[in-house]
Write a protein that holds these residues in place. Sequence first.
Motif, PDB file in Angstrom:
ATOM      1  N   LEU A   4       0.910  -1.179   0.003  1.00  0.00           N
ATOM      2  CA  LEU A   4      -0.247   0.110  -0.126  1.00  0.00           C
ATOM      3  C   LEU A   4       0.911   1.215   0.071  1.00  0.00           C
ATOM      4  CD1 LEU A   4      -2.734  -0.929   2.788  1.00  0.00           C
ATOM      5  CD2 LEU A   4      -3.199  -0.796   0.377  1.00  0.00           C
ATOM      6  N   PRO A   5       0.714   2.055  -1.082  1.00  0.00           N
ATOM      7  CA  PRO A   5       1.739   3.219  -1.043  1.00  0.00           C
ATOM      8  C   PRO A   5       1.418   4.050   0.266  1.00  0.00           C
ATOM      9  CG  PRO A   5       0.243   3.030  -3.054  1.00  0.00           C
ATOM     10  CD  PRO A   5      -0.206   2.004  -2.121  1.00  0.00           C
ATOM     11  N   ARG A   6       2.232   4.759   0.935  1.00  0.00           N
ATOM     12  CA  ARG A   6       2.359   5.233   1.932  1.00  0.00           C
ATOM     13  C   ARG A   6       2.107   6.930   1.484  1.00  0.00           C
ATOM     14  NH1 ARG A   6       6.020   6.105   7.263  1.00  0.00           N
ATOM     15  NH2 ARG A   6       4.393   4.796   7.834  1.00  0.00           N
ATOM     16  N   ILE A   7       1.074   7.543   2.058  1.00  0.00           N
ATOM     17  CA  ILE A   7       0.902   8.787   1.854  1.00  0.00           C
ATOM     18  C   ILE A   7       1.195   9.788   2.889  1.00  0.00           C
ATOM     19  CG2 ILE A   7      -1.161  10.620   1.246  1.00  0.00           C
ATOM     20  CD1 ILE A   7      -0.872   8.438  -0.972  1.00  0.00           C
ATOM     21  N   THR A   8       2.084  10.861   2.742  1.00  0.00           N
ATOM     22  CA  THR A   8       2.457  11.872   3.521  1.00  0.00           C
ATOM     23  C   THR A   8       1.513  13.023   3.324  1.00  0.00           C
ATOM     24  OG1 THR A   8       4.786  10.959   3.689  1.00  0.00           O
ATOM     25  CG2 THR A   8       4.101  13.208   4.434  1.00  0.00           C
ATOM     26  N   ILE A   9       0.940  13.554   4.380  1.00  0.00           N
ATOM     27  CA  ILE A   9       0.146  14.501   4.291  1.00  0.00           C
ATOM     28  C   ILE A   9       1.105  15.853   5.088  1.00  0.00           C
ATOM     29  CG2 ILE A   9      -1.970  15.887   4.931  1.00  0.00           C
ATOM     30  CD1 ILE A   9      -3.533  13.279   4.555  1.00  0.00           C
ATOM     31  N   ILE A  10       1.418  16.800   4.510  1.00  0.00           N
ATOM     32  CA  ILE A  10       2.056  17.703   4.973  1.00  0.00           C
ATOM     33  C   ILE A  10       1.319  19.229   5.129  1.00  0.00           C
ATOM     34  CG2 ILE A  10       4.278  19.515   4.544  1.00  0.00           C
ATOM     35  CD1 ILE A  10       5.257  17.183   2.955  1.00  0.00           C
ATOM     36  N   THR A  11       1.303  19.540   6.365  1.00  0.00           N
ATOM     37  CA  THR A  11       0.241  20.677   6.700  1.00  0.00           C
ATOM     38  C   THR A  11       1.191  21.563   7.152  1.00  0.00           C
ATOM     39  OG1 THR A  11      -1.303  19.165   7.321  1.00  0.00           O
ATOM     40  CG2 THR A  11      -1.597  21.450   8.180  1.00  0.00           C
ATOM     41  N   PRO A  12       1.449  23.079   6.364  1.00  0.00           N
ATOM     42  CA  PRO A  12       2.009  23.993   7.069  1.00  0.00           C
ATOM     43  C   PRO A  12       0.999  24.799   7.729  1.00  0.00           C
ATOM     44  CG  PRO A  12       1.589  24.555   4.538  1.00  0.00           C
ATOM     45  CD  PRO A  12       1.095  23.065   4.869  1.00  0.00           C
ATOM     46  N   SER A  13       1.512  25.493   8.870  1.00  0.00           N
ATOM     47  CA  SER A  13       0.571  26.255   9.595  1.00  0.00           C
ATOM     48  C   SER A  13       1.248  27.417  10.439  1.00  0.00           C
ATOM     49  CB  SER A  13       0.256  25.242  10.831  1.00  0.00           C
ATOM     50  OG  SER A  13      -0.929  25.878  11.655  1.00  0.00           O
ATOM     51  N   PHE A  14       0.579  28.635  10.531  1.00  0.00           N
ATOM     52  CA  PHE A  14       1.150  29.578  11.277  1.00  0.00           C
ATOM     53  C   PHE A  14       0.001  30.341  12.033  1.00  0.00           C
ATOM     54  CE2 PHE A  14       2.205  34.091  11.758  1.00  0.00           C
ATOM     55  CZ  PHE A  14       3.279  34.083  12.503  1.00  0.00           C
ATOM     56  N   GLN A  15      -0.057  30.351  13.383  1.00  0.00           N
ATOM     57  CA  GLN A  15      -1.060  30.825  13.899  1.00  0.00           C
ATOM     58  C   GLN A  15      -2.471  30.176  13.672  1.00  0.00           C
ATOM     59  OE1 GLN A  15       0.915  32.050  16.270  1.00  0.00           O
ATOM     60  NE2 GLN A  15       0.268  34.289  16.260  1.00  0.00           N
ATOM     61  N   ASP A  41       5.211  23.979  11.708  1.00  0.00           N
ATOM     62  CA  ASP A  41       4.818  25.301  12.206  1.00  0.00           C
ATOM     63  C   ASP A  41       5.701  26.385  11.756  1.00  0.00           C
ATOM     64  OD1 ASP A  41       3.074  26.891  13.970  1.00  0.00           O
ATOM     65  OD2 ASP A  41       4.996  26.995  15.155  1.00  0.00           O
ATOM     66  N   GLY A  42       5.211  27.392  11.468  1.00  0.00           N
ATOM     67  CA  GLY A  42       6.221  28.610  11.244  1.00  0.00           C
ATOM     68  C   GLY A  42       6.477  29.788  12.417  1.00  0.00           C
ATOM     69  N   GLY A  43       6.478  29.254  13.400  1.00  0.00           N
ATOM     70  CA  GLY A  43       6.830  30.045  14.686  1.00  0.00           C
ATOM     71  C   GLY A  43       5.432  30.471  15.442  1.00  0.00           C
ATOM     72  N   SER A  44       4.678  29.809  15.342  1.00  0.00           N
ATOM     73  CA  SER A  44       3.216  30.293  15.854  1.00  0.00           C
ATOM     74  C   SER A  44       3.331  30.656  17.507  1.00  0.00           C
ATOM     75  CB  SER A  44       2.209  29.318  15.909  1.00  0.00           C
ATOM     76  OG  SER A  44       2.129  28.985  14.331  1.00  0.00           O
ATOM     77  N   SER A  45       2.748  31.525  18.091  1.00  0.00           N
ATOM     78  CA  SER A  45       2.777  31.939  19.416  1.00  0.00           C
ATOM     79  C   SER A  45       1.279  31.633  20.115  1.00  0.00           C
ATOM     80  CB  SER A  45       2.984  33.426  19.453  1.00  0.00           C
ATOM     81  OG  SER A  45       1.940  34.125  18.919  1.00  0.00           O
ATOM     82  N   ASP A  46       0.491  31.121  19.179  1.00  0.00           N
ATOM     83  CA  ASP A  46      -0.933  30.445  19.625  1.00  0.00           C
ATOM     84  C   ASP A  46      -0.172  28.992  20.078  1.00  0.00           C
ATOM     85  OD1 ASP A  46      -0.585  28.963  17.346  1.00  0.00           O
ATOM     86  OD2 ASP A  46      -2.589  30.027  16.642  1.00  0.00           O
ATOM     87  N   ALA A  47      -1.630  27.997  20.072  1.00  0.00           N
ATOM     88  CA  ALA A  47      -1.393  26.977  20.619  1.00  0.00           C
ATOM     89  C   ALA A  47      -1.151  25.829  19.490  1.00  0.00           C
ATOM     90  CB  ALA A  47      -2.607  26.524  21.514  1.00  0.00           C
ATOM     91  N   THR A  48      -0.637  26.314  18.577  1.00  0.00           N
ATOM     92  CA  THR A  48      -0.401  25.484  17.076  1.00  0.00           C
ATOM     93  C   THR A  48       0.382  24.030  17.599  1.00  0.00           C
ATOM     94  OG1 THR A  48      -1.028  27.083  15.773  1.00  0.00           O
ATOM     95  CG2 THR A  48       0.426  25.331  15.057  1.00  0.00           C
ATOM     96  N   ARG A  49       1.554  24.310  18.225  1.00  0.00           N
ATOM     97  CA  ARG A  49       2.503  23.257  18.394  1.00  0.00           C
ATOM     98  C   ARG A  49       2.082  22.650  19.431  1.00  0.00           C
ATOM     99  NH1 ARG A  49       5.592  27.760  17.764  1.00  0.00           N
ATOM    100  NH2 ARG A  49       6.086  28.021  20.095  1.00  0.00           N
ATOM    101  N   GLU A  50       1.378  23.008  20.469  1.00  0.00           N
ATOM    102  CA  GLU A  50       1.104  21.932  21.443  1.00  0.00           C
ATOM    103  C   GLU A  50      -0.105  21.263  21.150  1.00  0.00           C
ATOM    104  OE1 GLU A  50       1.364  25.197  21.792  1.00  0.00           O
ATOM    105  OE2 GLU A  50       2.942  25.604  23.291  1.00  0.00           O
ATOM    106  N   LEU A  51      -1.026  21.915  20.195  1.00  0.00           N
ATOM    107  CA  LEU A  51      -2.122  20.970  19.639  1.00  0.00           C
ATOM    108  C   LEU A  51      -1.617  19.795  18.838  1.00  0.00           C
ATOM    109  CD1 LEU A  51      -5.527  22.422  18.597  1.00  0.00           C
ATOM    110  CD2 LEU A  51      -4.680  20.814  17.384  1.00  0.00           C
ATOM    111  N   ALA A  52      -0.803  20.112  18.059  1.00  0.00           N
ATOM    112  CA  ALA A  52      -0.413  19.169  17.118  1.00  0.00           C
ATOM    113  C   ALA A  52       0.550  18.070  17.621  1.00  0.00           C
ATOM    114  CB  ALA A  52       0.387  19.816  15.980  1.00  0.00           C
ATOM    115  N   ALA A  53       1.535  18.194  18.514  1.00  0.00           N
ATOM    116  CA  ALA A  53       2.447  17.572  19.061  1.00  0.00           C
ATOM    117  C   ALA A  53       1.889  16.067  19.300  1.00  0.00           C
ATOM    118  CB  ALA A  53       3.185  18.293  20.231  1.00  0.00           C
ATOM    119  N   ALA A  54       0.892  16.117  20.033  1.00  0.00           N
ATOM    120  CA  ALA A  54       0.495  14.737  20.372  1.00  0.00           C
ATOM    121  C   ALA A  54      -0.574  14.038  19.322  1.00  0.00           C
ATOM    122  CB  ALA A  54      -0.305  14.446  21.612  1.00  0.00           C
TER     123      ALA A  54
END
Length: 121
Positions: A4-15, A41-54
């Motif tokens: 099964l081909p692996r699909i990588t989904i890449i999501t750029p995010s900032f704030q 993440d492009g250096g967000s100061s909101d909760a972007t990284r915390e939300l995505a990390a887990a």
Amino acid sequence: MSHLPRITIITPSFQQAHYLEECIHSVSEQDYPNVEHIVVDGGSSDATRELAAARVDRLLEASAGRARQMNAGAAVARGDYLWFVHADTRIAGAAIRHLLEVLAERPLWGRFDVRLSGPGL
């Protein structure tokens, strides 16, 4: 069992914490088992990284700028195919299977029709 081909989904995010949770959820609800999800993440100061990390396979930080972030994700992706999905996007449950069907017919590229939502649309 065939590969099964692996699909990588890449999501750029900032704030984009207010959108990102639904995007991540829509990726996790795919009816396709071989998906890697990378949020850059492009250096967000909101909760972007915390939300995505887990909730994603990899969380990266790159210099702000959609193209730089997309390139950073592509550099570490392990997928046979890369799909760039913006943080304010929700994808349907059968989207990856449909994408693979399109790629089988036209192996150089693929696309989806989109539907916009929100006030005034």
